[in-house]
Design a protein around this motif. Structure first.
Motif: not given
Length: 414
Positions: A90-92, A95, A148, A184, A189, A192, A195-196
């Motif tokens: 699920g990481r963008r 990222l 973002e 997120a 999520d 995410a 990740g962030w």
């Protein structure tokens, strides 16, 4: 014999050892006598809520909870497989490319305008404060695209500027990224969110702040807490409590550790962590830390609020309700997200104490604001409240509340 099948006989043994009849026990717990009888005979499984309550009332020190839930992972493990998988799923795309990509993207968005970084920083700092405030009254999915973009733009400010400007730009970008991770998680999520949070730590390190990476452990521990992983929560929180870290981060980590201990009914360890959190968060160093403030800014006494939170998980709903009543009344009216987070826990404590009408009154007021501030984390307590209230279907207050509960818990449709 499985742990689930051992629960009933062990509960009966402890109840009888305490000199209680089943009737007396059911009255004390505000649970139906017939249901408890079936649990003791192994005909019904015990919910986590019932296990906590029995554990606390009979002084079983977490043993009944351990029999009622799946075995925890090794408490010395710093990351569980589930936690690691959240980092991978699920990481963008941005990222996955890392902090360097954030800076490159920021340059493309702003070009040479970023050469005048210093005059822009106060504006972005004011935007951060405003977005953080909006987070209390706005749906996370509405804020996330803007957060973002702003994170990338502020990171881009640092790419082609003198070091004197680069450092504060990177540090501000790290705070944008950390808040993006929180929104997120509120949007449901977790991948995410993690990740962030990782990007926030990288940006902070690039800006010369070695501490936000440790706060990232506290944020990761919140993800494991809501997934029910008590051992992972405690392990992550402990890693963020080394002596060289700022008192505020250590205090917030101690609070998270307390919540992890409460999940498994370890009251002594929970209270020790809360005492440590209170001492750290009340220190002058914690109160005079750098801006913007890490963690909540709306709870006037975080240790007291966390104490109320933990008392419910420890199976002491009456004590939890008393503390949460006092602390929730001190929350600012505009902090809708924070009021919902602790308000539903307060309603849950009153319902578990048998004060059903009062619990419904509290929840009814909060359910009205949930469409404005939807929250995947708050929904976990709303689901627990719905289960708790389902034991009192004959109550008119419960019947009146059920449609509102159902609407909030209904799956969202894009």
């Amino acid at each position: 014999m499985s742990a689930t099948l051992r629960f009933g006989p062990e509960l009966r043994r402890l109840r009888q050892g305490a000199g209680l009849t089943l009737t007396e026990f059911s009255v004390a717990l505000n649970y139906d006598k017939g249901h408890l009888s079936k649990v003791e005979r192994g005909e019904r499984s015990a919910s986590p809520e019932l296990a906590r309550r029995c554990d606390a009332f009979l002084g079983a020190n977490g043993e009944l909870q351990r029999l009622a839930i799946h075995p925890e992972t090794d408490s010395d493990t710093t990351e569980t497989p589930a936690t690691r998988s959240l980092w991978l799923v699920g990481r963008r795309e941005v990222l996955a490319a890392g902090t360097g990509a954030l800076i490159d993207l920021g340059l493309k968005l702003g070009g040479q305008a970023f050469s005048a970084a210093a005059p822009l920083l106060p504006s972005f700092r004011a935007q951060f404060d405003q977005l953080r405030k909006l987070g209390q009254s706005t749906a996370p999915k509405v804020l996330l695209p803007l957060l973002e973009t702003q994170t990338r733009m502020v990171a881009g400010l640092a790419a082609d500027t003198p070091s004197a400007t680069r450092t504060p730009a990177l540090l501000l970008a790290s705070r944008f990224a950390e808040f993006t991770g929180w929104m997120a998680q509120e949007a449901g999520d977790s991948g995410a969110a993690l990740g962030w949070t990782g990007e926030a730590a990288e940006l902070a390190r690039a800006g010369g702040d070695p501490y936000l990476g440790s706060y990232a452990l506290v944020r990761r521990a919140l993800v494991t807490l809501y997934s029910g992983d008590a051992a992972g929560t405690v392990a992550l929180a402990r890693r963020a409590q080394s002596d060289e870290l700022p008192p505020r981060i250590r205090g917030l980590a101690a609070q998270r550790e307390a919540q992890g201990h409460a999940l498994v009914g370890d009251e002594r360890a929970c209270l020790r962590s809360l005492d440590r959190a209170r001492e750290l968060l009340d220190s002058d160093d914690a109160r005079s830390g750098a801006e913007p403030v890490i963690g909540t800014t709306h709870v006037s006494d975080p240790a007291a609020m966390t104490n109320g939170w933990c008392l419910y998980d420890l199976g002491r709903p009456k004590a939890a309700a008393e503390v949460l009543d006092q602390e929730c009344h001190r929350l600012p009216p505009h902090a809708l997200r924070t009021r919902a987070r602790y308000g539903f826990r307060r309603s849950l404590a009153h319902a578990a104490s048998g004060e059903v009408e009062h619990a419904c009154t509290i929840a009814g007021e909060l359910l009205g604001v949930m469409p404005a501030v939807p929250s995947a984390t708050v929904n976990s307590d709303i689901r627990r409240l719905a289960r708790e209230l389902s034991r009192f279907r004959s109550s008119r207050a419960v019947r009146d509340l059920q449609p509102s509960l159902a609407r909030v818990l209904a799956p969202a449709h894009d």
